[in-house]
Design an enzyme around this catalytic site. Structure first.
Site, PDB file in Angstrom:
ATOM      1  N   ALA A 146       0.828  -1.207   0.000  1.00  0.00           N
ATOM      2  CA  ALA A 146       0.000   0.000   0.000  1.00  0.00           C
ATOM      3  C   ALA A 146       0.861   1.255   0.000  1.00  0.00           C
ATOM      4  O   ALA A 146       0.698   2.161   0.830  1.00  0.00           O
ATOM      5  CB  ALA A 146      -0.932  -0.014   1.200  1.00  0.00           C
ATOM      6  N   HIS A 222       7.297  -6.609   9.167  1.00  0.00           N
ATOM      7  CA  HIS A 222       6.164  -7.547   9.014  1.00  0.00           C
ATOM      8  C   HIS A 222       6.564  -8.783   8.196  1.00  0.00           C
ATOM      9  O   HIS A 222       6.176  -8.931   7.038  1.00  0.00           O
ATOM     10  CB  HIS A 222       4.894  -6.878   8.494  1.00  0.00           C
ATOM     11  CG  HIS A 222       5.031  -5.908   7.352  1.00  0.00           C
ATOM     12  ND1 HIS A 222       5.670  -6.204   6.173  1.00  0.00           N
ATOM     13  CD2 HIS A 222       4.564  -4.641   7.216  1.00  0.00           C
ATOM     14  CE1 HIS A 222       5.596  -5.170   5.363  1.00  0.00           C
ATOM     15  NE2 HIS A 222       4.931  -4.213   5.976  1.00  0.00           N
ATOM     16  N   ASN A 225       5.067 -10.768   4.908  1.00  0.00           N
ATOM     17  CA  ASN A 225       4.292  -9.843   4.086  1.00  0.00           C
ATOM     18  C   ASN A 225       5.207  -8.910   3.311  1.00  0.00           C
ATOM     19  O   ASN A 225       6.195  -8.405   3.838  1.00  0.00           O
ATOM     20  CB  ASN A 225       3.336  -9.026   4.961  1.00  0.00           C
ATOM     21  CG  ASN A 225       2.283  -9.895   5.620  1.00  0.00           C
ATOM     22  OD1 ASN A 225       2.310 -10.116   6.829  1.00  0.00           O
ATOM     23  ND2 ASN A 225       1.370 -10.425   4.836  1.00  0.00           N
ATOM     24  N   ARG A 233      13.961 -24.117  -3.128  1.00  0.00           N
ATOM     25  CA  ARG A 233      15.161 -23.850  -3.915  1.00  0.00           C
ATOM     26  C   ARG A 233      15.575 -22.382  -3.847  1.00  0.00           C
ATOM     27  O   ARG A 233      16.732 -22.060  -4.098  1.00  0.00           O
ATOM     28  CB  ARG A 233      14.934 -24.245  -5.385  1.00  0.00           C
ATOM     29  CG  ARG A 233      14.819 -25.748  -5.605  1.00  0.00           C
ATOM     30  CD  ARG A 233      14.920 -26.099  -7.082  1.00  0.00           C
ATOM     31  NE  ARG A 233      14.753 -27.534  -7.281  1.00  0.00           N
ATOM     32  CZ  ARG A 233      13.597 -28.126  -7.548  1.00  0.00           C
ATOM     33  NH1 ARG A 233      12.497 -27.394  -7.645  1.00  0.00           N
ATOM     34  NH2 ARG A 233      13.518 -29.435  -7.710  1.00  0.00           N
ATOM     35  N   HIS A 257      -3.141 -11.082   8.072  1.00  0.00           N
ATOM     36  CA  HIS A 257      -1.786 -11.030   7.515  1.00  0.00           C
ATOM     37  C   HIS A 257      -1.059 -12.362   7.586  1.00  0.00           C
ATOM     38  O   HIS A 257      -0.155 -12.618   6.776  1.00  0.00           O
ATOM     39  CB  HIS A 257      -0.955  -9.964   8.245  1.00  0.00           C
ATOM     40  CG  HIS A 257      -1.261  -8.562   7.836  1.00  0.00           C
ATOM     41  ND1 HIS A 257      -2.361  -7.878   8.296  1.00  0.00           N
ATOM     42  CD2 HIS A 257      -0.619  -7.717   6.989  1.00  0.00           C
ATOM     43  CE1 HIS A 257      -2.371  -6.666   7.773  1.00  0.00           C
ATOM     44  NE2 HIS A 257      -1.331  -6.538   6.968  1.00  0.00           N
ATOM     45  N   ASP A 280       0.971  -2.428  12.707  1.00  0.00           N
ATOM     46  CA  ASP A 280       0.927  -1.841  11.365  1.00  0.00           C
ATOM     47  C   ASP A 280      -0.430  -1.171  11.158  1.00  0.00           C
ATOM     48  O   ASP A 280      -1.002  -1.168  10.060  1.00  0.00           O
ATOM     49  CB  ASP A 280       1.185  -2.906  10.287  1.00  0.00           C
ATOM     50  CG  ASP A 280       1.468  -2.307   8.907  1.00  0.00           C
ATOM     51  OD1 ASP A 280       1.766  -1.108   8.832  1.00  0.00           O
ATOM     52  OD2 ASP A 280       1.369  -3.044   7.906  1.00  0.00           O
TER      53      ASP A 280
END
Length: 393
Positions: A146, A222, A225, A233, A257, A280
Site C-alpha cells: 500500500a 512484518h 508480508n 530452492r 496477515h 501496522d
C-alpha cells in the site's frame, strides 16, 4: 506526593515467569517492588501515608505493550494528521494497552516526509511517542503493497541521511529494500547513527538478505508480508531473517496477515526472544469501517480488514495489541509469557529502552495493563497514572 498503589491478587507476568496471586507496588511514576503476596510491606520509607490497595484477583497484570510499527488509529493518521490528531491516535492505542508507540510514516515526497518528521519529532521530544519509523520510500516497486509506486526511490544514503537528520535524534527505524542500489550503504549509515535498519517491502534473495544483515540490518518488517515467499530452492529473505540471531522479526497477528501456522513457524525458528508483535495499524484501528487515506492512497475498510480501493492490496491493519495478545494465546496456542515478551520486552530491548520499560521490575516506569481471564483490557496505567481506571465489576 502521589499515593502508593499496591496491586495485589493478579496473575503477574514477570521476567522470571508468572506469579499467581502476585503483587506490584507503584510509587509515583515508578514500580518499586514486585513479587508474591498481598501485604503492602514493601511500601518504601517516606512514602505518602495514603496507600491505595487494589485487589485484582482473577485478572492478569502485564507490562505495558510496545508497538514498533503503527500508522494511526482512532480515525487519526500519523503520516498526515495534525499534532492533535496524532495524539488522538496515540491515545486510542493506549486505551488498548499500548503505553509506548513508535509512529510510522508511509511513502511520500522526500521534502514532505522531512517536514512530517519535524512534527513527529516534537511529539517524541515531549514523550508522547517513542520515535519515528520511516516505512518507504526506499522500497521495492515489486513489493510496494500500500505504497504509491511513483514516489518510490532507491535508498540513496544521502537521502536516507536527510530523513534521519529531519527527525532530530528521534529516528528509530527505517524500512529498506536493501537489494536496491545504495541499500547496503544505507544500512551501514543507519547502523552508524544508531537507527534500526529493517528489511522489508523487498524482493531480495536469500544471499542479498544475508548481506544486509551482515551490513547491520536487525529487523524484519512484518515478516512474510511484502517479500518473496519461502521456497525450497529459493529460500528468500524469510529464511535468512528467521535463522539469524541478530534479527528481530515483526509479526502482524490479526488473522489476516498471517496464518496461525506461519506465526508458529516464526516462533519456532526465531524463538520467543526474537519476535515483536506489531499492529501496522492505520486510521481505522479502534474507529471502524469506512473509507480512509493512507498517504495519497484511498483505503476501504470492511469487516475490520483494510485494502486499497485500487488493486485490493492489504493496506496496514485495524489491529490493536490487546487483540494480538488474545489471539496469540487463545487461537495460536502460545504460552502467555511468550506472547507478553513479543508485546513488551522484545520491542523495548530493540529500541534500547529496556532499562525503563518492557517488564514489571523495580525501578522501571509503572506502565502496566490489567486484563480479565479472557484477555480483555480492564485497566491501563502509564507512568503511574491510570489511562483506563480498572473496571473489575
Amino acid at each position: 506526593m502521589a499515593p502508593t498503589k499496591v496491586l495485589t491478587g493478579a496473575r503477574v507476568v514477570l521476567p522470571t515467569g508468572t506469579v499467581d496471586h502476585g503483587r506490584v507496588t507503584v510509587e509515583g511514576t515508578r514500580i518499586v517492588a514486585t513479587g508474591p503476596g498481598d501485604a503492602p510491606s514493601d511500601v518504601p520509607a517516606g512514602a505518602s501515608d495514603a496507600v491505595e490497595m487494589l485487589d485484582l484477583t482473577g485478572h492478569w497484570l502485564l507490562p505495558g505493550f510496545v508497538d514498533l510499527h503503527n500508522h494511526g488509529g482512532g480515525g487519526a493518521s500519523f503520516p498526515s494528521g495534525t499534532a492533535d490528531e496524532v495524539l488522538k491516535g496515540v491515545h486510542t492505542h493506549r486505551l488498548h494497552g499500548t503505553t509506548t508507540l513508535v509512529a510510522s510514516t508511509v511513502t511520500g515526497d522526500l521534502d514532505v516526509l522531512a517536514r512530517r518528521a519535524g512534527l513527529l519529532a516534537e511529539l517524541a521530544e515531549q514523550g508522547d511517542i517513542a520515535g519515528i519509523h520511516f516505512e518507504g520510500p526506499f522500497i521495492s516497486p515489486c513489493r510496494k503493497g500500500a505504497h504509491s509506486e511513483e514516489l518510490l526511490r532507491d535508498p540513496d544514503p544521502a537521502e536516507v541521511r536527510k530523513l534521519v537528520d529531519a527527525a532530530h535524534g528521534h529516528a528509530r527505524m527505517v524500512t529498506l529494500a536493501t537489494e536496491l542500489p545504495g541499500g547496503l550503504d544505507s544500512v551501514r549509515l543507519l547502523a552508524e547513527h544508531g537507527v534500526i535498519a529493517a528489511v522489508g517491502h523487498t524482493d531480495a534473495t536469500y544471499e542479498q538478505t544475508v548481506a544486509a544483515i551482515d551490513a547491520g540490518a536487525t529487523v524484519a518488517t512484518h515478516l512474510f508480508n511484502a517479500m518473496p515467499a519461502l521456497g525450497h530452492r529459493a529460500p528468500g529473505p524469510v529464511t535468512a531473517l528467521l535463522e539469524d540471531e541478530r534479527v528481530t522479526v515483526e509479526l502482524i497477528n490479526d488473522g489476516t496477515h498471517l496464518h496461525p501456522a506461519a506465526l508458529r513457524l516464526a516462533f519456532h525458528h526465531a524463538g520467543p526472544g526474537r519476535v515483536a508483535f506489531v499492529t501496522d495499524a492505520m486510521d481505522a484501528a479502534g474507529f471502524g469501517d469506512g473509507r480512509y487515506l493512507l498517504g495519497p492512497l484511498e483505503v476501504e475498510v470492511a469487516d475490520g480488514v483494510a485494502r486499497l480501493v485500487e488493486g485490493g492490496s492489504i493496506a496496514g491493519s485495524t489491529l490493536t495489541l490487546d487483540r494480538a495478545l488474545k489471539r496469540a494465546v487463545t487461537v495460536d496456542g502460545l504460552p502467555v509469557e511468550h506472547a507478553v515478551a513479543a508485546l513488551s520486552a522484545n520491542p523495548a530491548r530493540l529500541l534500547g529502552m529496556d532499562d525503563r520499560i518492557g517488564s514489571l521490575e523495580p525501578g522501571k516506569d509503572a506502565d502496566l495493563v490489567v486484563l480479565d481471564a479472557d484477555f480483555t483490557v480492564k485497566g491501563v496505567m502509564r507512568r503511574g497514572a491510570w489511562v483506563v481506571a480498572p473496571r473489575l465489576g
